[in-house]
Design an enzyme around this catalytic site. Structure first.
Site, PDB file in Angstrom:
ATOM      1  N   CYS A 121       0.825  -1.228   0.000  1.00  0.00           N
ATOM      2  CA  CYS A 121       0.000   0.000   0.000  1.00  0.00           C
ATOM      3  C   CYS A 121       0.848   1.262   0.000  1.00  0.00           C
ATOM      4  CB  CYS A 121      -0.943  -0.007   1.188  1.00  0.00           C
ATOM      5  SG  CYS A 121      -2.115  -1.374   1.130  1.00  0.00           S
ATOM      6  N   HIS A 131      -3.460   7.099   2.704  1.00  0.00           N
ATOM      7  CA  HIS A 131      -3.843   5.803   2.145  1.00  0.00           C
ATOM      8  C   HIS A 131      -5.258   5.474   2.614  1.00  0.00           C
ATOM      9  CE1 HIS A 131      -3.897   1.685   1.027  1.00  0.00           C
ATOM     10  NE2 HIS A 131      -3.762   1.212   2.252  1.00  0.00           N
ATOM     11  N   ASN A 155     -10.108  -0.245  -0.547  1.00  0.00           N
ATOM     12  CA  ASN A 155      -8.648  -0.129  -0.499  1.00  0.00           C
ATOM     13  C   ASN A 155      -8.066  -0.678  -1.806  1.00  0.00           C
ATOM     14  OD1 ASN A 155      -5.921  -0.343  -0.025  1.00  0.00           O
ATOM     15  ND2 ASN A 155      -6.112  -1.521   1.881  1.00  0.00           N
TER      16      ASN A 155
HETATM   17  O1  UT7 Z   1      -3.776  -1.325   3.515  1.00  0.00           O
HETATM   18  C1  UT7 Z   1      -3.387  -2.009   4.634  1.00  0.00           C
HETATM   19  C2  UT7 Z   1      -4.216  -3.209   4.685  1.00  0.00           C
HETATM   20  N1  UT7 Z   1      -5.097  -3.466   5.719  1.00  0.00           N
HETATM   21  C3  UT7 Z   1      -5.633  -2.635   6.648  1.00  0.00           C
HETATM   22  O2  UT7 Z   1      -5.377  -1.494   6.815  1.00  0.00           O
HETATM   23  C4  UT7 Z   1      -6.644  -3.302   7.523  1.00  0.00           C
HETATM   24  C5  UT7 Z   1      -6.508  -2.951   8.977  1.00  0.00           C
HETATM   25  N2  UT7 Z   1      -7.529  -3.644   9.789  1.00  0.00           N
HETATM   26  C6  UT7 Z   1      -8.840  -3.297   9.698  1.00  0.00           C
HETATM   27  O3  UT7 Z   1      -9.240  -2.441   8.961  1.00  0.00           O
HETATM   28  C7  UT7 Z   1      -9.795  -4.025  10.640  1.00  0.00           C
HETATM   29  O4  UT7 Z   1      -9.055  -4.760  11.573  1.00  0.00           O
HETATM   30  C8  UT7 Z   1     -10.782  -4.956   9.902  1.00  0.00           C
HETATM   31  C9  UT7 Z   1     -11.765  -4.131   9.100  1.00  0.00           C
HETATM   32  C10 UT7 Z   1     -10.072  -5.938   9.005  1.00  0.00           C
HETATM   33  C11 UT7 Z   1     -11.585  -5.750  10.918  1.00  0.00           C
HETATM   34  O5  UT7 Z   1     -12.272  -4.852  11.791  1.00  0.00           O
HETATM   35  P1  UT7 Z   1     -12.175  -5.026  13.377  1.00  0.00           P
HETATM   36  O6  UT7 Z   1     -12.989  -3.951  13.963  1.00  0.00           O
HETATM   37  O7  UT7 Z   1     -10.708  -5.077  13.751  1.00  0.00           O
HETATM   38  O8  UT7 Z   1     -12.894  -6.395  13.590  1.00  0.00           O
HETATM   39  P2  UT7 Z   1     -12.330  -7.689  14.343  1.00  0.00           P
HETATM   40  O9  UT7 Z   1     -11.363  -8.427  13.484  1.00  0.00           O
HETATM   41  O10 UT7 Z   1     -11.933  -7.317  15.732  1.00  0.00           O
HETATM   42  O11 UT7 Z   1     -13.639  -8.561  14.445  1.00  0.00           O
HETATM   43  C12 UT7 Z   1     -14.723  -8.177  15.319  1.00  0.00           C
HETATM   44  C13 UT7 Z   1     -15.867  -9.139  15.086  1.00  0.00           C
HETATM   45  C14 UT7 Z   1     -15.444 -10.591  15.108  1.00  0.00           C
HETATM   46  O12 UT7 Z   1     -16.524 -11.335  15.660  1.00  0.00           O
HETATM   47  P3  UT7 Z   1     -16.493 -11.824  17.187  1.00  0.00           P
HETATM   48  O13 UT7 Z   1     -15.271 -12.667  17.316  1.00  0.00           O
HETATM   49  O14 UT7 Z   1     -16.420 -10.573  18.013  1.00  0.00           O
HETATM   50  O15 UT7 Z   1     -17.784 -12.570  17.325  1.00  0.00           O
HETATM   51  C15 UT7 Z   1     -15.303 -10.970  13.676  1.00  0.00           C
HETATM   52  O16 UT7 Z   1     -15.501 -12.328  13.424  1.00  0.00           O
HETATM   53  O17 UT7 Z   1     -16.406  -8.911  13.784  1.00  0.00           O
HETATM   54  C16 UT7 Z   1     -16.396 -10.148  13.043  1.00  0.00           C
HETATM   55  N3  UT7 Z   1     -16.142  -9.809  11.657  1.00  0.00           N
HETATM   56  C17 UT7 Z   1     -17.124  -9.531  10.787  1.00  0.00           C
HETATM   57  N4  UT7 Z   1     -18.464  -9.483  10.935  1.00  0.00           N
HETATM   58  C18 UT7 Z   1     -19.184  -9.152   9.839  1.00  0.00           C
HETATM   59  C19 UT7 Z   1     -14.948  -9.704  11.030  1.00  0.00           C
HETATM   60  N5  UT7 Z   1     -15.150  -9.353   9.740  1.00  0.00           N
HETATM   61  C20 UT7 Z   1     -16.485  -9.245   9.577  1.00  0.00           C
HETATM   62  C21 UT7 Z   1     -17.303  -8.917   8.490  1.00  0.00           C
HETATM   63  N6  UT7 Z   1     -18.636  -8.868   8.668  1.00  0.00           N
HETATM   64  N7  UT7 Z   1     -16.789  -8.611   7.279  1.00  0.00           N
END
Ligand code: UT7
Length: 345
Positions: A128, A270, A300
């Site tokens: 990125c 970004h 992204n």
């Molecule tokens: O360019 C660089 C590349 N990447 C990034 O910059 C990404 C950086 N990370 C992020 O943007 C975030 O961490 C994500 C968007 C990937 C995930 O968001 P989060 O707020 O960190 O969610 P999480 O991984 O803590 O998950 C929270 C909950 C989980 O459920 P439980 O365990 O609390 O029951 C996940 O299973 O949300 C669930 N979850 C979803 N639910 C619905 C994770 N992804 C999804 C989804 N839809 N797409």
């Protein structure tokens, strides 16, 4: 060119680089994928995606549409806007993690597609941060007088390396490309690059990678069965790094140029997650109205985000001649970059 002042840390201070962006072009595929459409085949919802990322839609390529297709289209638009013939392009740098093929370089394919008969070129992979790293590389060739016209392109077909059964990654990414033309700047008021600060930290490699298909895990039935040809991400670790690093690197860059976030006319970060952008902007002290956000529209697009965001800024009248622009990125590697420039047109 003003002679650089070098600190004991090796930082180049207040070096005004006599190169400017003289045109921007972008290209995205025609197919729009909304959150609603995604939620039909993966367990997610529009509400979750919007709340956690700010993303509402992204564009996805049709089968066979490549990074060089989008890169060439964006490049042609930038050249047309600048009134420069492809035959006058000296160098093409393509930042991408989704090249058409491992070889030849996508830059060669773009060169052929646009008819840049005298250009040389190469690809650059910094995920990125790729576009900012490529931009700074291009700036060197222009500001030292070696080249007159340099195309810097960020082009990605992320949909080819995304696992659409993994809801934690597939919701974030989109396809798209942006190209800028770099030319010499004749006067400071005509726009110029001021300073940059780029970093890599390979200890972050375990948190965001695509393990299959390289020399460590050459493609085999096993790598495909294990889905190693897709992006793997520890979202929380990446989120934490992005939030802290983007602001930290920007603050160091601003401080060493005697500036604060309030001096910036436009912050172009970004576009990965609106929460990351909001947190970084707040730490930098950039007022929300001076922060460019278009992640809601494109998702992204990895190396494509910054040039596409610059284009959005131009199209919406948020970028004008003389503006002080701060760009910032972070990505797999980890890589991080920040650049300061005076907008030139
Ligand atoms: O360019 C660089 C590349 N990447 C990034 O910059 C990404 C950086 N990370 C992020 O943007 C975030 O961490 C994500 C968007 C990937 C995930 O968001 P989060 O707020 O960190 O969610 P999480 O991984 O803590 O998950 C929270 C909950 C989980 O459920 P439980 O365990 O609390 O029951 C996940 O299973 O949300 C669930 N979850 C979803 N639910 C619905 C994770 N992804 C999804 C989804 N839809 N797409």
């Amino acid at each position: 060119m003003i002679a650089p002042e070098i600190t004991t840390e090796g930082a180049v201070l207040n070096r005004v680089q006599m190169a400017r962006i003289s045109a921007v072009g972008t290209a995205v595929p025609k197919t729009l994928m909304t959150n609603e459409a995604l939620s039909k085949f993966v367990d997610t919802s529009d509400e979750w995606i919007v709340t956690r990322t700010g993303i509402r839609q992204r564009y996805v390529a049709k089968d066979g549409e490549t990074a060089s297709d989008l890169g060439a289209e964006a490049a042609k638009i930038a050249l047309a806007k600048a009134g420069v013939s492809a035959a006058d392009v000296d160098l093409i740098i393509v930042a991408t993690i989704t090249p058409d093929m491992v070889l030849p370089a996508t830059a060669c394919l773009v060169q052929h597609k646009i008819g840049a008969s005298k250009a040389w070129g190469f690809d650059l992979n910094a995920a990125c941060s790729g576009f900012l790293f490529a931009l700074q590389t291009g700036v060197q060739y222009v500001s030292n007088g070696v080249h007159k016209n340099v195309l810097v392109i960020g082009a990605e077909i992320m949909s080819t390396i995304i696992d659409y059964t993994d809801r934690t990654t597939c919701i974030i990414f989109g396809d798209g490309a942006g190209a800028v033309l770099l030319q010499q700047s004749t006067a400071l008021e005509g726009g110029c690059f001021i300073d940059f600060l780029h970093e890599v930290d390979g200890s972050g490699g375990e948190f965001l990678n695509l393990p299959g298909g390289g020399s460590k895990h050459p493609t085999s039935h096993e790598t495909v069965d294990k889905r190693m040809h897709y992006i793997h991400q520890d979202g929380k670790a990446v989120f934490k790094f992005a939030t802290l690093k983007m602001s930290e690197i920007c603050l160091r860059l601003l401080t060493r140029n005697g500036l604060t976030g309030k001096d910036i006319d436009l912050f172009v970060p970004h576009q990965a997650n609106k929460r990351i952008i909001d947190a970084a902007a707040e730490r930098i002290g950039a007022p929300p109205e001076r922060v460019l956000i278009n992640v809601d529209q494109y998702g992204n697009t990895t190396a494509g985000t910054v040039p596409i965001a610059l284009n959005t800024a131009l199209e919406t009248g948020r970028l004008k001649k003389g503006d002080l622009v701060l760009m910032a990125t972070m990505g797999a590697g980890f890589t991080a970059g920040a650049a300061l420039m005076r907008w030139g047109y």
